[in-house]
Design an enzyme around this catalytic site. Structure first.
Site, PDB file in Angstrom:
ATOM      1  N   HIS A   1       0.910   6.434  -8.454  1.00  0.00           N
ATOM      2  CA  HIS A   1       1.253   6.361  -7.016  1.00  0.00           C
ATOM      3  C   HIS A   1      -0.023   6.685  -6.230  1.00  0.00           C
ATOM      4  CE1 HIS A   1       3.570   6.410  -3.436  1.00  0.00           C
ATOM      5  NE2 HIS A   1       4.234   7.551  -3.562  1.00  0.00           N
TER       6      HIS A   1
ATOM      7  N   HIS B   1       1.638  -3.782  -8.749  1.00  0.00           N
ATOM      8  CA  HIS B   1       2.517  -3.132  -7.772  1.00  0.00           C
ATOM      9  C   HIS B   1       3.969  -3.337  -8.170  1.00  0.00           C
ATOM     10  CE1 HIS B   1       4.165  -1.743  -3.975  1.00  0.00           C
ATOM     11  NE2 HIS B   1       2.990  -1.190  -3.779  1.00  0.00           N
TER      12      HIS B   1
ATOM     13  N   ASP C   1      -4.601   0.973  -2.922  1.00  0.00           N
ATOM     14  CA  ASP C   1      -5.567   1.973  -3.385  1.00  0.00           C
ATOM     15  C   ASP C   1      -6.897   1.366  -3.823  1.00  0.00           C
ATOM     16  OD1 ASP C   1      -3.803   4.234  -3.094  1.00  0.00           O
ATOM     17  OD2 ASP C   1      -2.661   3.362  -4.740  1.00  0.00           O
TER      18      ASP C   1
END
Ligand code: COA
Length: 393
Positions: A224, A263, A320
């Site tokens: 995460h 994802h 990210d």
């Protein structure tokens, strides 16, 4: 065994478990909206303060509403001296997310409105949490280096003030603006793992600090929010654009993941990555070193091609991936990347806690309580009986 109708769905992929009015992700179209507004529009036109208001109050503020809201955030920035003293007892090597999680729990001890919070009170607590999370992260960064925390500067907006408290100097206006955009981009993302953790805790009627501290624990994991720091570790390990191809080949051959790719919801590239990538490039140009952006760009291309070749399907880039090289070029320490994510996402978490506890958008039972399929042994009258410890072999 029982009358549970639900099909086993590990990871809850594709299962809608509640309704929300806060945000929506369309993983096939590649769009993200907060309260109806496209993320691209918010990132280019709204500040973090405006977005926090939007998430909390379900609409964009007027000029005077934003002024009042900003003033309230500024008033709530200070953290109690007892909390600073507590942080000073932590070892300098403590992980920043652990310190933040513990500090959020301790903040609850200083909220005058706990334990009996009304709906209005929960909005005030939400504002406190949004304001103080930034101060906590910056204070810890100072304290762990043996320095005194820097008091918040009421003249600076949220992102600029965070950089000021981190570095004890007036922030570069462009870097502060970049951070502001990052805070907008990371503020909310529907029922991601940390938000679900916050909502699950809130569903027990626990208070907002308990929910946010649970969310911080969830965010810390590398699948995460923790991925942004792991992306930077990976870029540093690769070191040069020349080394990208062999890194990709080695990692895929070993069956290891490339951080910042993949994802659970998006089947196309994350819309936030399209905003972060050019910012990473611009930030690299600003400091005269685009190496980390260049490695990221090449790595994205080579890893996507290798994934497709190996598995016959596409892999997407997530939020990210480019935030890592961007934060690094901005001078943010790697182990603060995930805490910076929390500085932003706290706005989404608190909005979800309020929705879970008061807004009634969700046609679901009050308490989340899924079931599990038991696959262990049965030790009962029909199977085995309890053996006293004295006679156990
Ligand atoms: N690099 C290489 N392969 C990857 C990968 C990555 N980043 N992400 C997923 N895969 C592969 C898995 O190994 C798996 O292959 P297999 O079916 O041959 O075993 C397949 O793709 C599906 O992976 P899975 O982990 O089940 O997908 P998911 O949708 O449940 O997971 C993530 C999503 C985000 C957990 C996953 O993509 C990941 O771990 N990414 C890296 C961490 C990261 O960037 N996290 C931030 C998310 S915003």
């Amino acid at each position: 065994m029982d009358d549970c109708k639900i099909i086993l769905n590990t990871g809850l992929r594709g299962v809608k478990i509640a309704q929300t009015r806060i945000s929506d992700v369309d993983g096939n179209a590649g769009w993200l909206i907060y309260r109806g507004y496209l993320i691209q529009e918010l990132a280019s036109r709204a500040t973090f303060e405006e977005v926090a208001y939007l998430l909390l109050f379900e609409r964009l503020p007027s000029k005077s509403e934003l002024e009042n809201f900003t003033a309230e955030l500024v008033r709530e920035r200070e953290i109690p001296p007892e909390l600073i003293a507590a942080l000073q007892t932590r070892p300098a090597s403590a992980m920043a997310m652990d310190v933040l999680q513990a500090a959020i729990s301790m903040l609850a001890n200083h909220d005058p409105e706990l334990p009996h919070v009304s709906q209005d009170g929960s909005v005030r607590t939400a504002i406190r949490l949004i304001a103080k999370t930034a101060t906590l992260v910056a204070a810890w960064h100072r304290i762990r280096r043996g320095l005194d925390p820097v008091s918040p500067n009421p003249l600076l907006y949220h992102a600029a003030n965070f950089l000021y408290m981190l570095n004890n100097e007036a922030p570069d206006s462009e870097i502060a603006h970049f951070l502001d955009v990052c805070l907008v981009l990371h503020a909310e993302h529907s029922f991601n793992a940390s938000t679900f953790a916050a909502r699950e805790v809130a569903s027990t009627k626990a208070h907002m600090y308990a929910a946010v501290s649970a969310a911080i624990g969830s965010l810390s994991g590398e699948l995460h929010g923790g991925a942004n720091a792991r992306v930077m570790d990976m870029l540093l390990k690769i070191g040069t654009t020349e080394a990208v191809e062999s890194y990709v080949q080695t990692e895929f051959a070993a069956g290891r993941k490339i951080m910042g790719l993949g994802h659970a919801v998006y089947n196309v590239d994350d819309p936030r990555a399209f905003i972060l990538a050019p910012m990473s490039k611009a930030m690299g140009e600003k400091i005269g070193d685009t190496r980390w952006y260049d490695i990221s760009r090449l790595l994205e291309n080579r890893a996507k091609a290798a994934f497709n070749q190996q598995k016959g399907m596409d892999i997407v880039v997530n939020v990210d991936f480019y935030s890592a090289s961007l934060y690094y070029a901005m001078g943010i320490p790697i182990d603060l990347f995930t805490p910076v994510f929390a500085v932003s996402r706290v706005a989404g978490w608190v909005a979800h806690v309020i929705e879970e506890q008061y807004a009634g958008a969700s046609a679901k039972p009050v308490l989340y309580r899924p079931e599990s399929e038991y696959v262990g042994d049965y030790c009962g009258p029909e199977t085995c009986s309890f053996t006293p410890i004295e006679t156990r072999s």
